[in-house]
Design a protein around this motif. Structure first.
Motif, PDB file in Angstrom:
ATOM      1  N   UNK A 181       0.939  -0.752   0.093  1.00  0.00           N
ATOM      2  CA  UNK A 181       0.260   0.009  -0.298  1.00  0.00           C
ATOM      3  C   UNK A 181       0.841   1.181   0.590  1.00  0.00           C
ATOM      4  N   UNK A 182       2.317   1.150   0.375  1.00  0.00           N
ATOM      5  CA  UNK A 182       2.899   1.919   1.029  1.00  0.00           C
ATOM      6  C   UNK A 182       3.943   2.798  -0.502  1.00  0.00           C
ATOM      7  N   UNK A 183       3.729   1.333  -1.480  1.00  0.00           N
ATOM      8  CA  UNK A 183       4.674   1.528  -2.355  1.00  0.00           C
ATOM      9  C   UNK A 183       2.984   2.171  -4.031  1.00  0.00           C
ATOM     10  N   UNK A 184       1.678   1.787  -3.080  1.00  0.00           N
ATOM     11  CA  UNK A 184       0.964   2.436  -4.463  1.00  0.00           C
ATOM     12  C   UNK A 184       1.279   3.861  -3.982  1.00  0.00           C
ATOM     13  N   UNK A 203      -0.890  -3.791 -15.058  1.00  0.00           N
ATOM     14  CA  UNK A 203       0.220  -3.996 -13.472  1.00  0.00           C
ATOM     15  C   UNK A 203      -0.788  -4.814 -12.882  1.00  0.00           C
ATOM     16  N   UNK A 204      -1.585  -4.209 -12.431  1.00  0.00           N
ATOM     17  CA  UNK A 204      -3.009  -4.646 -11.204  1.00  0.00           C
ATOM     18  C   UNK A 204      -3.424  -6.369 -11.454  1.00  0.00           C
ATOM     19  N   UNK A 205      -3.009  -6.400 -12.907  1.00  0.00           N
ATOM     20  CA  UNK A 205      -3.972  -7.572 -13.115  1.00  0.00           C
ATOM     21  C   UNK A 205      -2.316  -8.368 -13.701  1.00  0.00           C
ATOM     22  N   UNK A 206      -1.525  -8.100 -13.079  1.00  0.00           N
ATOM     23  CA  UNK A 206       0.179  -9.030 -12.988  1.00  0.00           C
ATOM     24  C   UNK A 206       0.343  -8.951 -12.106  1.00  0.00           C
ATOM     25  N   UNK A 219      -1.957 -12.906  -4.141  1.00  0.00           N
ATOM     26  CA  UNK A 219      -1.767 -11.413  -4.898  1.00  0.00           C
ATOM     27  C   UNK A 219      -2.703 -11.125  -4.962  1.00  0.00           C
ATOM     28  N   UNK A 220      -4.253 -11.812  -4.933  1.00  0.00           N
ATOM     29  CA  UNK A 220      -5.348 -10.393  -5.709  1.00  0.00           C
ATOM     30  C   UNK A 220      -5.564  -9.413  -4.422  1.00  0.00           C
ATOM     31  N   UNK A 221      -4.890  -9.633  -3.042  1.00  0.00           N
ATOM     32  CA  UNK A 221      -5.536  -8.762  -2.539  1.00  0.00           C
ATOM     33  C   UNK A 221      -4.116  -7.867  -2.061  1.00  0.00           C
ATOM     34  N   UNK A 222      -2.870  -8.524  -2.036  1.00  0.00           N
ATOM     35  CA  UNK A 222      -1.592  -7.160  -2.842  1.00  0.00           C
ATOM     36  C   UNK A 222      -2.040  -6.133  -3.570  1.00  0.00           C
ATOM     37  N   UNK A 223      -2.896  -7.192  -4.360  1.00  0.00           N
ATOM     38  CA  UNK A 223      -2.958  -6.141  -5.842  1.00  0.00           C
ATOM     39  C   UNK A 223      -3.720  -4.798  -5.147  1.00  0.00           C
ATOM     40  N   UNK A 240      -3.808  -2.011   7.254  1.00  0.00           N
ATOM     41  CA  UNK A 240      -4.307  -3.188   7.464  1.00  0.00           C
ATOM     42  C   UNK A 240      -3.870  -3.941   8.431  1.00  0.00           C
ATOM     43  N   UNK A 241      -3.711  -3.882   9.799  1.00  0.00           N
ATOM     44  CA  UNK A 241      -4.367  -4.453  10.829  1.00  0.00           C
ATOM     45  C   UNK A 241      -5.272  -4.393  11.475  1.00  0.00           C
ATOM     46  N   UNK A 242      -5.784  -3.117  10.817  1.00  0.00           N
ATOM     47  CA  UNK A 242      -7.230  -3.621  10.937  1.00  0.00           C
ATOM     48  C   UNK A 242      -8.594  -4.275  10.405  1.00  0.00           C
ATOM     49  N   UNK A 243      -7.828  -4.467   9.097  1.00  0.00           N
ATOM     50  CA  UNK A 243      -8.659  -4.976   7.872  1.00  0.00           C
ATOM     51  C   UNK A 243      -8.933  -6.491   7.884  1.00  0.00           C
ATOM     52  N   UNK A 244     -10.327  -6.732   7.586  1.00  0.00           N
ATOM     53  CA  UNK A 244     -10.806  -8.438   7.301  1.00  0.00           C
ATOM     54  C   UNK A 244      -9.558  -9.161   7.517  1.00  0.00           C
ATOM     55  N   UNK A 245      -9.581 -10.026   8.218  1.00  0.00           N
ATOM     56  CA  UNK A 245      -8.703 -11.208   7.482  1.00  0.00           C
ATOM     57  C   UNK A 245      -9.200 -11.726   6.232  1.00  0.00           C
ATOM     58  N   UNK A 246      -9.987 -11.755   5.654  1.00  0.00           N
ATOM     59  CA  UNK A 246     -10.429 -11.740   4.374  1.00  0.00           C
ATOM     60  C   UNK A 246      -9.553 -11.276   2.770  1.00  0.00           C
ATOM     61  N   UNK A 247      -9.110  -9.733   3.730  1.00  0.00           N
ATOM     62  CA  UNK A 247      -8.677  -8.961   2.736  1.00  0.00           C
ATOM     63  C   UNK A 247      -6.929  -9.203   2.430  1.00  0.00           C
ATOM     64  N   UNK A 248      -6.652  -9.426   3.289  1.00  0.00           N
ATOM     65  CA  UNK A 248      -5.307 -10.095   4.375  1.00  0.00           C
ATOM     66  C   UNK A 248      -5.004 -11.101   4.055  1.00  0.00           C
ATOM     67  N   UNK A 249      -5.034 -12.266   3.862  1.00  0.00           N
ATOM     68  CA  UNK A 249      -4.855 -13.548   3.682  1.00  0.00           C
ATOM     69  C   UNK A 249      -4.579 -13.754   2.200  1.00  0.00           C
TER      70      UNK A 249
END
Length: 249
Positions: A181-184, A203-206, A219-223, A240-249
């Protein structure tokens, strides 16, 4: 209890590293993977050179130019926040060893004790230089340096040590996705200067098609997190620390 340490670190990021919105910029939408960012809050002009296939020297020059660009961006954010900023050391090498040991297979790593970003010029980058992928080595590792300076790495380590195996994996994902996210956030200002060889959507698709990593997560969560930082242009988007688990798995 160690959780408040992370809360304090995130408070620094959310409040102090967020640029003041311009009069023309509204609050960005949070959902989806749109190809277009919101109205940018800043533009960063950096001289990032071309890469010549087969030339380690040109790759090293590219990485060093990217480092200067990332340094200018984050130094400006910290200065605007009234925070002390110190740049990391940056080592670009063709060898396999670094100040923090053997360089990992992906060719880039952050050494928190030494506050050093180590980048290894890889053969596949020499043979087929994918400009945006190579640029991401610097952008992502600089994200870890921001985590070090704001106390996130210390807070994550305090949570990591007593955690179970499963909890450690999730903590690792949260850490890596915040660096994405910081890179973004950096790309939101510097992407034009980087002159990527693909569109943002491509790029996001890659990124989404990359292999799963136990350390980094799906990868989809990294994107998702990279795009969130890009669209928002603010480190405040990167909790990302309070995000739902589904968003960071």
């Amino acid at each position: 209890m160690r959780i408040p340490l992370m809360a304090l670190a995130m408070c620094m990021i959310a409040v102090l590293l967020s640029p003041a919105p311009s009069a023309a910029a509204g609050r960005p939408a949070r959902g989806g993977l749109s190809a277009a960012p919101v109205v940018s809050r800043e533009r960063l002009a950096c001289a990032v050179p071309a890469i010549r296939a087969g030339s380690a020297a040109s790759l090293k020059s590219f990485h060093r130019a990217m480092a200067r660009c990332a340094d200018r961006f984050w130094a400006g954010r910290f200065a605007a926040a009234g925070l002390t900023y110190t740049p990391p050391e940056v080592t670009v090498t063709t060898g396999g060893d670094s100040v923090c040991g053997r360089i990992t297979a992906n060719g880039a790593q952050y050494c928190p004790v030494q506050r050093t970003i180590v980048i290894r010029v890889m053969k596949h980058d020499l043979d087929d230089p994918f400009r945006m992928n190579i640029a991401h080595s610097v952008a992502h590792e600089w994200g870890h340096h921001v985590q070090e300076l704001t106390g996130v790495l210390d807070a994550q380590n305090a949570l990591y040590q007593p955690a179970s195996t499963g909890a450690r994996t999730l903590l690792s994902h949260r850490l890596e996705m915040q660096a994405e996210c910081f890179a973004g956030v950096f790309y939101s200002a510097a992407l034009t200067s980087i002159k990527p060889d693909v569109t943002w959507r491509e790029w996001l698709d890659a990124v989404r098609r990359a292999d799963y990593s136990k350390i980094h997560g799906r990868p989809r969560n990294l994107a998702y997190w990279q795009n969130r930082g890009y669209r928002d242009g603010s480190a405040a988007a990167c909790d990302t620390w309070t995000a739902p688990k589904a968003r960071v798995r």
